[in-house]
Design an enzyme around this catalytic site. Structure first.
Site, PDB file in Angstrom:
ATOM      1  N   GLU A 185     -28.262 -34.014  13.575  1.00 38.41           N
ATOM      2  CA  GLU A 185     -29.601 -34.573  13.717  1.00 38.41           C
ATOM      3  C   GLU A 185     -29.716 -35.762  14.666  1.00 38.41           C
ATOM      4  O   GLU A 185     -30.734 -35.927  15.315  1.00 38.41           O
ATOM      5  CB  GLU A 185     -30.124 -34.994  12.328  1.00 38.41           C
ATOM      6  CG  GLU A 185     -30.252 -33.839  11.339  1.00 38.41           C
ATOM      7  CD  GLU A 185     -31.238 -32.801  11.810  1.00 38.41           C
ATOM      8  OE1 GLU A 185     -32.326 -33.177  12.297  1.00 38.41           O
ATOM      9  OE2 GLU A 185     -30.910 -31.602  11.718  1.00 38.41           O
ATOM     10  N   SER A 215     -40.377  12.666   8.995  1.00 40.28           N
ATOM     11  CA  SER A 215     -41.646  13.265   9.420  1.00 40.28           C
ATOM     12  C   SER A 215     -42.863  12.414   9.106  1.00 40.28           C
ATOM     13  O   SER A 215     -43.962  12.727   9.564  1.00 40.28           O
ATOM     14  CB  SER A 215     -41.811  14.639   8.770  1.00 40.28           C
ATOM     15  OG  SER A 215     -40.892  15.553   9.333  1.00 40.28           O
TER      16      SER A 215
END
Length: 826
Positions: free
Chosen positions: A196, A459
């Site tokens: 950080e 399908s």
């Protein structure tokens, strides 16, 4: 001389005048005319030597008799006047300017004003921030860690669509465990710095280089925080995260003030006691317990600390393996860069094993996935856990409790007694809005089978072939060759496309799209996709709602593209090969058909309110005309699709009770067999769309009934879908589908020949998508060639779908089935 000196003729009254005065100059001694000739002194630049008045001798003139007293002469003398460059002030000129001179004057005036303005502006730019910083320094307050911790402990309430309570998320007391600086091991401190703010120990509360770098990243479209550790603490503590310059400025001032008033040790301790790490953990001590089941922070290794520190940036993604791996690698790299670990340690370490997620929830495992979807959507709405618990918000979801119960009951009843390896999932969406009305991602808190897997749709993907044809003006009555097997360019004679066993058109050479859709004739749709272009089929699916890119388990996946990310191969026509989708997206796409060609992005959250009931965030409908920019054309396409699909639920023996419905079943065959590995049923009414998927974790096991029969789309998935639709819509008006505005031919021309009867008359009333009642097993017919199919690498199928195979032909081959036949989308 008698009578005085002679009077000089033509002397003006008042005596002799000096040069430049009235009457002209006085002649020099000896009677010489003045330089330059009569009439005055020589002008600069005239003939003769330059005059030097100060060096000339002074002549005494005789007195002059005059009638008036003579004025006393000055004791000084005048030098010749020198021509000076005229100075122009505003618009007053001593003489008329030429046009060119006037332009030059105007330019000088403009630049003079620009310079003055620039000086003033620069001064203000230098002075204003200093003044503003000084004022802000007196106004801003440094947050108190204990107060911040208390503000983070508010409950989040999640409600159903009818306002009844679904769940509460309440922080527990142990989440507020506060540690002291001496309890923080060096491994954790260095990891947090690396992730950080590497300059935390030396900066003044913020790092100008990091801020400048962040501004550059944002300007170039990249993400970067740019905030130092102290700034992050201020932002989290004040709950002000608007992307404005004012907020950022105040944050910098508060960070500077905090650095002046407190030691770095105290700031770091406050930060690590209040920051959110994900997994419901506030503070480093609770995070170590949640991630690694460690109570003593001094037992945390540098590798484990790297993961904890890496999760600070985006704690909501703690359960995404790809993201956690990426963040761990980044922090480990930073630790090595700043010499806080050595290369040998980095090379020896592997990603640290995380403890199982311990979720405390009053929800059942089946509804746990709803909560997870809600939390993800809150993050997208910029209302993550930290912000929501600070305010104590109420989340109003779209989940209908009656429909949710109908989904759970349908799954439980149909799946009871089925084989243990079978997995299923389903979802239901309101087509008019995109609101998710029911969601069943699984019966455990593990994998979400709706959005956490990629599956071959079989399908159930054929309606998108039809959409592509309709966009080209081809209607349901268009005729194709439905013969089986059929050879196609690029596939070779040993690799024809076959229909499912027992499937045949009335006249195979003249098979209409309508008949092919109901009977699920593979060769017709393969031919259609090749002629239209497989890219158009993929685009039709994207238009309907299949996302081009999805995130699965933290990884970005591109859908419906070839291995080279070009146009997909012909297998897309029957939902096989590299054609992979999330089950949830099939529901969304079919909802677009139900909405008559209008796409609505699915959503779980209607609004978020604060403690007073005021809305702090509201869903914004992301909608568009799906299949054509012209809404009427898009509507016509969707209506023509529905007109064909509404015959399938009845032919598959899963019709909706007392109402019209449309849909399509689908199966995907297990690699190298005639068994099915995936089965689907997707369908809709005018007011509700739902889709059901059935498969296994491994993806390479056959779908079998308890007695060993094959499972097809109309079997287990179809039965779940029918029971859900009937119960969810019970008591609601039975709306009918509108009559379509025909595109092309709705019905085929009368056949010129008579087809021979099929040999399996018992299958005529069943869905020709190879969907039967799961009681028989059909074997493949013998191949018509003796040439062996090309050898292809075999790779295991997983929960994300079977990997595609490779081919040396121009058209990429599908996965081989039955001696080279393509995977059947049943």
């Amino acid at each position: 001389m008698p009578g005085g000196p002679p009077q000089r003729p033509n002397t003006p009254p008042g005596g002799v005048r000096r040069p430049g005065g009235p009457g002209g100059p006085v002649p020099p001694p000896g009677g010489r005319p003045p330089a330059g000739g009569p009439g005055g002194p020589r002008r600069p630049g005239g003939p003769g030597p330059e005059r030097r008045p100060g060096e000339e001798p002074t002549d005494l003139l005789p007195p002059v008799h005059q009638s008036t007293p003579r004025e006393p002469e000055l004791l000084t003398h005048r030098e010749d006047e020198v021509e000076l460059e005229p100075f122009y002030e505003d618009d007053e000129y001593d003489y008329e300017l030429t046009e060119e001179e006037a332009r030059a004057v105007r330019r000088k005036k403009i630049w003079r004003r620009v310079r003055r303005t620039s000086y003033i502006t620069l001064g203000l730019m230098l002075l204003a921030p200093v003044v503003a910083f000084a004022i802000a320094y007196q106004v801003v307050e440094v947050p108190n860690p204990d107060e911040v911790a208390n503000d983070q402990a508010k409950t989040i309430t999640i409600l159903y669509a009818d306002g009844s309570e679904m769940a509460k998320i309440t922080p527990k007391g142990e989440n507020r465990t506060m540690v002291k600086y001496e309890d923080l091991p060096d491994s954790i401190k260095k990891a947090v710095f690396a992730a950080e703010d590497p300059t935390f120990e030396t900066n003044v509360g913020f790092d100008m280089r990091a801020i400048a770098r962040a501004a550059w990243y944002q300007a170039t479209g990249r993400d970067s925080g740019g905030s130092g550790l102290t700034q992050q603490y201020v932002k989290k503590a004040t709950d002000k995260d608007a992307g404005t310059l004012t907020r950022k400025f105040n944050e910098m001032v508060a960070a500077y003030k905090m650095s002046k008033q407190q030691d770095k040790d105290d700031i770091l301790t406050a930060y690590l006691n209040t920051i959110y790490f994900g997994r419901g953990a506030y503070g480093i001590k609770t995070a170590a317990k949640a991630y690694f089941d460690i109570d003593d922070l001094k037992q945390v290794t540098p590798s484990q600390a790297a993961l904890l520190a890496g999760m600070i940036q985006n704690p909501g993604r703690s359960e995404e393996p790809a993201y956690t791996q990426e963040r761990w690698e980044y922090v480990m790299g930073q630790l090595l860069r700043f010499n806080w670990i050595d290369q040998a340690y980095k090379d020896a370490e592997q990603f640290p094993a995380m403890a199982p997620l311990q979720e405390e929830s009053d929800l059942s495992p089946t509804r746990f996935h709803i909560k997870q979807q809600v939390l993800r959507e809150m993050e997208k709405m910029e209302w993550g856990m930290e912000k929501a618990q600070t305010l104590g918000v109420t989340v109003h979801t779209t989940i209908d409790p009656k429909m949710q119960q109908a989904a759970e009951d349908a799954v439980a009843e149909v799946m009871q007694g089925q084989r243990e390896e079978l997995r299923t999932s389903m979802s239901a969406i309101d087509p008019a809005t995109g609101a998710v009305k029911a969601y069943w991602g699984g019966n455990t808190t593990g994998l979400d089978y709706q959005t956490g897997t990629l599956q071959e749709p079989g399908s159930s993907f054929k309606p998108f072939d039809f959409v592509a044809a309709l966009k080209e003006g081809q209607g349901a009555g268009e005729v194709y060759d439905g013969s089986s097997p059929r050879e196609f360019p690029g596939r070779g004679k040993d690799n024809p496309v076959r229909n499912s066993p027992g499937v045949a058109c009335a006249v195979p050479k003249q098979c209409s799209v309508r008949e092919a859709m109901v009977k699920s004739v593979n060769t017709v749709f393969f031919d259609m996709a090749i002629k239209l272009g497989t890219g158009k089929v993929a685009q039709a699916a994207f238009d309907a709602g299949i996302p081009p890119v999805v995130e699965v388990n933290g990884e970005q996946k591109k859908l419906l593209v070839s291995e080279t990310e070009g146009a997909p191969d012909g297998n897309i026509s029957i939902g096989g090969g590299q054609t992979l989708v999330r089950p949830f997206d099939i529901t969304s796409a079919y909802a677009t058909f139900a909405a008559r060609g209008v796409y609505h992005e699915p959503f779980f959250i209607a609004k978020i309110t604060d403690g007073s009931g005021a809305a702090v965030a509201t869903h914004i409908d992301n909608t568009r005309s799906a299949f054509d920019p012209d809404p009427k054309k898009s509507q016509d396409i969707a209506d023509n699709v529905t007109d064909v699909l509404k015959a399938i639920p009845t032919s598959s023996k899963i019709p909706c009770a007392d109402r019209e419905c449309a849909g399509k079943t689908g199966t995907h065959e297990l690699h190298g067999t005639v068994k099915n590995a995936k089965a689907w049923m997707a369908g809709y009414t005018p007011t509700l769309a739902a889709a059901v998927w059935l498969g296994t974790d491994s993806g390479n096991q056959p779908l079998l009934t308890p007695t060993g029969g094959d499972i097809y789309g109309s079997g287990v998935p179809g039965q779940i879908w029918k029971r859900f639709m009937d119960r969810a819509l019970a008591g609601t008006p039975a709306e009918k589908f509108p009559k379509p505005n025909p595109i092309g031919r709705l019905d085929p021309p009368k056949p010129t020949t008579t087809a021979p009867p099929t040999t399996t008359t018992d299958k005529q009333d069943e869905d020709r998508d190879r969907d039967r009642n799961n009681t028989t097993t059909t074997q493949a017919p013998p191949t018509t060639t003796t040439q062996a199919p090309p050898t292809r690498p075999t790779r295991p199928c997983g929960i994300v779908g079977c990997p595609s195979t490779t081919s040396t032909t121009d058209e990429p081959d599908p996965e081989p089935n039955r001696n080279g036949a393509p995977p059947v989308g049943g």
